[in-house]
Structure formats: C-alpha cells, structure tokens
Design a protein around this motif. Sequence first.
Motif, PDB file in Angstrom:
ATOM      1  N   TYR A  27     -20.745  38.218  27.122  1.00  0.00           N
ATOM      2  CA  TYR A  27     -21.203  36.927  27.631  1.00  0.00           C
ATOM      3  C   TYR A  27     -21.289  35.889  26.522  1.00  0.00           C
ATOM      4  O   TYR A  27     -21.021  34.712  26.743  1.00  0.00           O
ATOM      5  N   TRP A  31     -19.153  32.496  27.002  1.00  0.00           N
ATOM      6  CA  TRP A  31     -19.990  31.363  27.376  1.00  0.00           C
ATOM      7  C   TRP A  31     -19.330  30.019  27.085  1.00  0.00           C
ATOM      8  O   TRP A  31     -19.380  29.121  27.928  1.00  0.00           O
ATOM      9  N   ALA A  35     -18.881  26.600  29.508  1.00  0.00           N
ATOM     10  CA  ALA A  35     -19.591  25.373  29.134  1.00  0.00           C
ATOM     11  C   ALA A  35     -18.641  24.244  28.761  1.00  0.00           C
ATOM     12  O   ALA A  35     -19.065  23.102  28.636  1.00  0.00           O
TER      13      ALA A  35
END
Length: 63
Positions: A27, A31, A35
Amino acid sequence: MISLGRMVTGEADPRVNTHGWQAVVLYGVHWPLGARGPLLGLLAVHHYRRLRGVDSAATAGAS
C-alpha cells in the motif's frame, strides 16, 4: 479487485497473499498512484488562481 484480495465474484483470491509488512509495503508503494489525480487537481487550481491573480481573501471580502 486484485488489490483488495478479492475476485470479481467477491470470493477471496487465493493467489493474493500479503500480510504484515508486505501489506504495508504494497500500500505504501501504490499510494502515490491513487493520490496522483487529486494532487494534480489541486495543483491545477492553484496554478489557475496564481495565473489569474485570484486571491481567496479578496473574493471572500467582496461578497
């Protein structure tokens, strides 16, 4: 669906086997991909305001 460890039918995918530190790394590495869109949107709004000279304090006081 693979990132959630589920198949299209909703059943658990036996091939996905991340636990503990592996899940944190998985993760943490992915990420930024999620984002990227919202961050680019914020950057575009900031650039537009800077380019046009729009000041949020000035527009708030004018109303």
